[in-house]
Write an enzyme that holds these catalytic residues in place. Sequence first.
Site, PDB file in Angstrom:
ATOM      1  N   PRO A   2       0.796  -1.215   0.000  1.00 38.54           N
ATOM      2  CG  PRO A   2      -0.125  -1.131   2.126  1.00 38.54           C
ATOM      3  CD  PRO A   2       1.030  -1.679   1.364  1.00 38.54           C
ATOM      4  CD  GLU A   3       3.498   3.784  -3.733  1.00 38.37           C
ATOM      5  OE1 GLU A   3       3.491   5.004  -3.918  1.00 38.37           O
ATOM      6  OE2 GLU A   3       4.083   2.993  -4.484  1.00 38.37           O
TER       7      GLU A   3
END
Length: 271
Positions: A2-3
């Site tokens: 995840p960004e």
Amino acid sequence: MPELPEVETTRRGIGPYVEGHRIERIIVRDRRFRYPIAEDLETRLAGQRVRGLERRGKYLLLALDEGTLLLHLGMSGSLRVLPALSPPIAHDHVDLILDSGLAVRLHDPRRFGALVWTEDSPETHPLLSALGPEPLGPVFDGEYLYRASRPRRCAVKILIMDAAVVVGVGNIYANESLYLAGIHPGRACNRIAATRYGLLAGAIRGVLGQAIEEGGTTLRDFVREDGNPGYFAQSLHVYGRAGEPCHRCSRPITLKRIGQRSSFYCGHCQR
DNA sequence: CACAAGACCTGGCAGC
DNA sequence: TGCTGCCAGGTCTTGT
């Protein structure tokens, strides 16, 4: 995994299932995360109502009746909503059992994530207090980036991935933003003009905003709260495209390591 | 203070 | 098929 867009996608997905609901109990199957999960987490959370679900950088913040639960998904974490009785699979480490009969389940093979309860206001917590501004917020613009770059000499890609400068820009979106702004990722950050930082800030905002709208980027294992993938991977210009033609000039995309991370760029379009 | 490198972990994949 | 080595979306810590 995840960004910022993936964390925001997750927040929007699970928000309706947790906000206003009571956590009946919590099941921890493995406490070994970046920081070992506190022994008293189960008793801290049991019976508490979730007042709100916010995001700060890549952290999710569950505001509870008492204190806040900070959650980070690390490299490989994801949250899903499912019936409380669903049998866990490998790496399903934590369940928040809700009064609705549903559970929020944390799945994280590499266990780089974090799950921390804090009594104080979350912005003063050591994990959050040194974070830079939100890239989609009012503070972040070209002038801000330009000022942040002046005392430093690192590669511009390192600069924009530094969470003390701006939060939420990870390796995928750093590569994509620099491509859109026409800036070489290895260029010394103090040798870029203010006007180009205006382009870069705009590219970062644009790329993150578009990725959020498309439900994040699924490369290997990112899934949304309903188990479906995000669609932004279809929009990538350079990330993961080494040797393939640049979408602008058709020359092959270059792959080079900058600061231990894979950097993808077009040596012709990015200077 | 800024920076580079190492650390944390598991799984997937390419190559032999 | 099975083994080995390398790679991965993050970020904290250590040493220069």
